[in-house]
Scaffold this motif. Structure first.
Motif, PDB file in Angstrom:
ATOM      1  N   HIS A 179      43.922  33.341  37.136  1.00 52.83           N
ATOM      2  CA  HIS A 179      42.946  32.686  36.457  1.00 52.83           C
ATOM      3  C   HIS A 179      41.554  32.605  37.161  1.00 52.83           C
ATOM      4  O   HIS A 179      40.368  32.542  36.343  1.00 52.83           O
ATOM      5  N   ILE A 180      41.727  32.509  38.281  1.00 54.35           N
ATOM      6  CA  ILE A 180      40.422  32.931  39.334  1.00 54.35           C
ATOM      7  C   ILE A 180      39.686  34.121  38.791  1.00 54.35           C
ATOM      8  O   ILE A 180      38.436  34.389  38.758  1.00 54.35           O
ATOM      9  N   ALA A 181      40.573  35.204  38.698  1.00 53.76           N
ATOM     10  CA  ALA A 181      40.108  36.664  38.522  1.00 53.76           C
ATOM     11  C   ALA A 181      39.601  36.646  37.269  1.00 53.76           C
ATOM     12  O   ALA A 181      38.513  37.422  37.130  1.00 53.76           O
ATOM     13  N   GLN A 182      39.989  36.176  36.491  1.00 52.28           N
ATOM     14  CA  GLN A 182      39.465  36.019  34.989  1.00 52.28           C
ATOM     15  C   GLN A 182      38.018  35.606  34.851  1.00 52.28           C
ATOM     16  O   GLN A 182      37.083  36.016  34.368  1.00 52.28           O
ATOM     17  N   VAL A 183      37.967  34.334  35.565  1.00 54.15           N
ATOM     18  CA  VAL A 183      36.530  33.740  35.916  1.00 54.15           C
ATOM     19  C   VAL A 183      35.527  34.933  36.434  1.00 54.15           C
ATOM     20  O   VAL A 183      34.175  34.938  35.942  1.00 54.15           O
ATOM     21  N   LEU A 184      36.108  35.673  37.578  1.00 50.64           N
ATOM     22  CA  LEU A 184      35.098  36.496  38.248  1.00 50.64           C
ATOM     23  C   LEU A 184      34.839  37.633  37.135  1.00 50.64           C
ATOM     24  O   LEU A 184      33.763  38.184  37.400  1.00 50.64           O
ATOM     25  N   VAL A 185      35.789  38.252  36.373  1.00 49.49           N
ATOM     26  CA  VAL A 185      35.509  39.328  35.530  1.00 49.49           C
ATOM     27  C   VAL A 185      34.590  38.669  34.436  1.00 49.49           C
ATOM     28  O   VAL A 185      33.548  39.209  34.297  1.00 49.49           O
ATOM     29  N   ASP A 186      35.013  37.562  34.173  1.00 50.83           N
ATOM     30  CA  ASP A 186      33.948  36.897  32.780  1.00 50.83           C
ATOM     31  C   ASP A 186      32.576  36.683  33.345  1.00 50.83           C
ATOM     32  O   ASP A 186      31.704  36.872  32.487  1.00 50.83           O
ATOM     33  N   ARG A 187      32.324  36.333  34.376  1.00 50.22           N
ATOM     34  CA  ARG A 187      31.082  36.175  35.101  1.00 50.22           C
ATOM     35  C   ARG A 187      30.341  37.377  35.489  1.00 50.22           C
ATOM     36  O   ARG A 187      29.261  37.474  36.006  1.00 50.22           O
ATOM     37  N   GLY A 188      31.017  38.417  35.292  1.00 51.44           N
ATOM     38  CA  GLY A 188      30.508  39.847  35.801  1.00 51.44           C
ATOM     39  C   GLY A 188      30.177  39.945  37.275  1.00 51.44           C
ATOM     40  O   GLY A 188      29.740  40.940  37.460  1.00 51.44           O
ATOM     41  N   HIS A 189      31.121  39.019  38.097  1.00 53.03           N
ATOM     42  CA  HIS A 189      31.211  39.428  39.492  1.00 53.03           C
ATOM     43  C   HIS A 189      31.773  40.491  39.945  1.00 53.03           C
ATOM     44  O   HIS A 189      31.777  41.478  40.825  1.00 53.03           O
ATOM     45  N   VAL A 190      33.051  41.000  38.808  1.00 51.87           N
ATOM     46  CA  VAL A 190      34.004  42.068  39.138  1.00 51.87           C
ATOM     47  C   VAL A 190      33.929  42.919  37.978  1.00 51.87           C
ATOM     48  O   VAL A 190      33.798  42.187  36.881  1.00 51.87           O
ATOM     49  N   GLY A 191      34.408  44.194  37.736  1.00 48.53           N
ATOM     50  CA  GLY A 191      34.578  44.961  36.823  1.00 48.53           C
ATOM     51  C   GLY A 191      35.978  44.686  36.176  1.00 48.53           C
ATOM     52  O   GLY A 191      36.384  44.870  35.051  1.00 48.53           O
ATOM     53  N   SER A 192      36.890  44.128  36.921  1.00 51.01           N
ATOM     54  CA  SER A 192      38.533  44.111  36.392  1.00 51.01           C
ATOM     55  C   SER A 192      39.256  43.200  37.343  1.00 51.01           C
ATOM     56  O   SER A 192      38.756  42.866  38.551  1.00 51.01           O
ATOM     57  N   VAL A 193      40.220  42.780  36.570  1.00 49.32           N
ATOM     58  CA  VAL A 193      40.978  41.744  37.464  1.00 49.32           C
ATOM     59  C   VAL A 193      41.729  42.444  38.652  1.00 49.32           C
ATOM     60  O   VAL A 193      41.508  41.863  39.935  1.00 49.32           O
ATOM     61  N   ALA A 194      41.938  43.955  38.739  1.00 46.86           N
ATOM     62  CA  ALA A 194      42.391  44.518  39.942  1.00 46.86           C
ATOM     63  C   ALA A 194      41.406  44.359  41.043  1.00 46.86           C
ATOM     64  O   ALA A 194      41.596  44.350  42.176  1.00 46.86           O
ATOM     65  N   GLU A 195      40.128  44.782  40.508  1.00 44.66           N
ATOM     66  CA  GLU A 195      38.787  44.725  41.502  1.00 44.66           C
ATOM     67  C   GLU A 195      38.951  43.439  42.050  1.00 44.66           C
ATOM     68  O   GLU A 195      38.373  43.025  43.320  1.00 44.66           O
ATOM     69  N   ALA A 196      39.117  42.284  41.535  1.00 48.05           N
ATOM     70  CA  ALA A 196      38.855  40.737  42.038  1.00 48.05           C
ATOM     71  C   ALA A 196      39.952  40.684  43.178  1.00 48.05           C
ATOM     72  O   ALA A 196      39.778  39.887  44.078  1.00 48.05           O
ATOM     73  N   PHE A 197      41.264  41.286  42.783  1.00 47.98           N
ATOM     74  CA  PHE A 197      42.292  40.986  43.802  1.00 47.98           C
ATOM     75  C   PHE A 197      41.998  41.743  45.000  1.00 47.98           C
ATOM     76  O   PHE A 197      42.088  41.491  46.200  1.00 47.98           O
ATOM     77  N   GLU A 198      41.501  43.008  44.799  1.00 49.38           N
ATOM     78  CA  GLU A 198      41.294  43.830  45.661  1.00 49.38           C
ATOM     79  C   GLU A 198      40.213  43.605  46.626  1.00 49.38           C
ATOM     80  O   GLU A 198      40.429  43.685  47.947  1.00 49.38           O
ATOM     81  N   ARG A 199      39.144  43.191  46.162  1.00 45.09           N
ATOM     82  CA  ARG A 199      37.824  42.677  46.967  1.00 45.09           C
ATOM     83  C   ARG A 199      38.256  41.196  47.637  1.00 45.09           C
ATOM     84  O   ARG A 199      37.475  40.808  48.615  1.00 45.09           O
ATOM     85  N   PHE A 200      38.411  40.229  46.624  1.00 51.14           N
ATOM     86  CA  PHE A 200      38.340  38.962  46.707  1.00 51.14           C
ATOM     87  C   PHE A 200      39.641  38.230  47.109  1.00 51.14           C
ATOM     88  O   PHE A 200      39.944  37.321  48.214  1.00 51.14           O
ATOM     89  N   ILE A 201      40.409  38.140  46.115  1.00 48.75           N
ATOM     90  CA  ILE A 201      41.501  37.104  46.427  1.00 48.75           C
ATOM     91  C   ILE A 201      43.033  37.575  46.670  1.00 48.75           C
ATOM     92  O   ILE A 201      44.026  36.880  46.611  1.00 48.75           O
ATOM     93  N   GLY A 202      43.225  38.800  46.572  1.00 50.72           N
ATOM     94  CA  GLY A 202      44.408  39.636  47.024  1.00 50.72           C
ATOM     95  C   GLY A 202      44.509  39.281  48.675  1.00 50.72           C
ATOM     96  O   GLY A 202      43.643  38.656  49.228  1.00 50.72           O
TER      97      GLY A 202
END
Ligand code: AMP
Ligand code: FE
Ligand code: FE
Ligand code: ZN
Length: 287
Positions: free
Chosen positions: A145-168
């Motif tokens: 759900h955090i990843a979804q917000v990061l994508v929706d807000r345009g901070h990352v291009g994908s859920v996978a990128e959200a995990f890789e860079r920030f929340i994995g």
């Protein structure tokens, strides 16, 4: 041959399909059965069971509990340990209490992770995360759900990128949550009438095979009944090795797609798990 899918998530945790909808997808895929295995909740089970009964498809009431990967107490573990519980009584009070404790640990961890993101200069609020989870009436708020917000807000291009860079686990904003011991998780599943299975064993991230075997033996001693030998994270060589270990330790084998709807590329039924796996688990669980 007929197939089943024994690892599936719904909107009750971090999937995007409602529990009843999953039964429709599973039936349309021609599966003999599927298991609902939401993270830390059994809330989706009654709806999924009703839909499965209506459609005439086999259904396994399940759960996936997160546990402390440091099974041997060495203090060096870096992996993830998830235990699947099959055929659990969805309203078992002990299991409900454990699930509540795990959700409380999330309620501590999730805002801490958002604070870390804010410290890194990334603008988002915890309310937005709760809103994303709430839109699907999810009982469990998690990193997807955090990843979804990061994508929706345009901070990352994908859920996978959200995990890789920030929340994995290796991400800049990752925060660990308090975890249950594997023995307690297995005991809770069994006390709820269920059979415990080790999910996606490669996520334990134990490269040394002798060490992995020591961990597995400890879990077997604690009452583990099965091991997942088919999962998108497992290569054919992993499947072969785990099947041999299952044989040696008297464990049943299981598998599934770990389908999360639109949040992961995994497709329901993709792992081609023989329906006999489901039948053997059902027999072992006593029904
Ligand atoms: P949590 O339970 O809140 O710690 O979040 C863990 C969940 O995040 C897992 O169950 C997966 O559904 C999801 N997840 C973990 N790693 C990834 C990844 N690299 N890409 C997409 N989803 C992931
Ligand atoms: Fe998940
Ligand atoms: Fe998992
Ligand atoms: Zn899962």
């Amino acid at each position: 041959m007929r197939f089943c899918d024994l690892h599936v998530h719904s909107t009750a945790s971090d999937g995007t399909d409602a529990p009843g909808r999953l039964a429709e997808v599973a039936a349309a895929a021609g599966l003999a059965a599927f298991a609902l295995t939401d993270h830390d909740t059994t809330a989706g089970i009654p709806e999924a069971q009703r839909a499965a009964d209506r459609l005439g498809i086999g259904f396994v009431p399940g759960v996936e509990l997160s546990a402390d990967p440091d099974v041997l107490g060495s203090g060096r573990s870096r992996g993830t340990l998830h235990l699947l519980g099959y055929f659990v009584h969805h309203d078992d009070p002990g299991l409900a209490a454990i699930a509540r404790t795990l959700r409380d640990a999330r309620a501590q961890r999730n805002p801490a992770m958002v604070r870390r993101l804010n410290e890194l200069g990334i603008e988002l609020s915890y309310d937005e995360v709760v809103a994303v989870a709430g839109r699907s009436r999810s009982a469990v708020v998690g990193r997807p759900h955090i990843a979804q917000v990061l994508v929706d807000r345009g901070h990352v291009g994908s859920v996978a990128e959200a995990f890789e860079r920030f929340i994995g686990v290796r991400g800049a904003a990752y925060v660990r949550r308090d975890l249950l011991s594997a023995a307690d998780a297995i005991a809770a599943i069994r006390a709820a009438g269920g059979l415990a299975a080790l999910a996606h064993p490669v996520q334990l991230a134990i490269a040394d095979q002798a060490l992995f075997e020591r961990v597995l033996r400890r879990l077997v001693d604690a009452g583990l009944g099965a091991v997942e030998t088919r999962h998108p994270d497992l290569e054919p060589a992993d499947t072969a090795r785990l099947t041999e270990l299952a044989d040696r330790y008297g464990l049943l084998t299981t598998g599934g797609s770990d389908y999360h709807g639109g949040r992961k590329v995994n497709r329901l039924g993709s792992e081609q798990v023989p329906a006999t796996c489901w039948q053997r688990l059902a027999e072992a669980a006593g029904g």
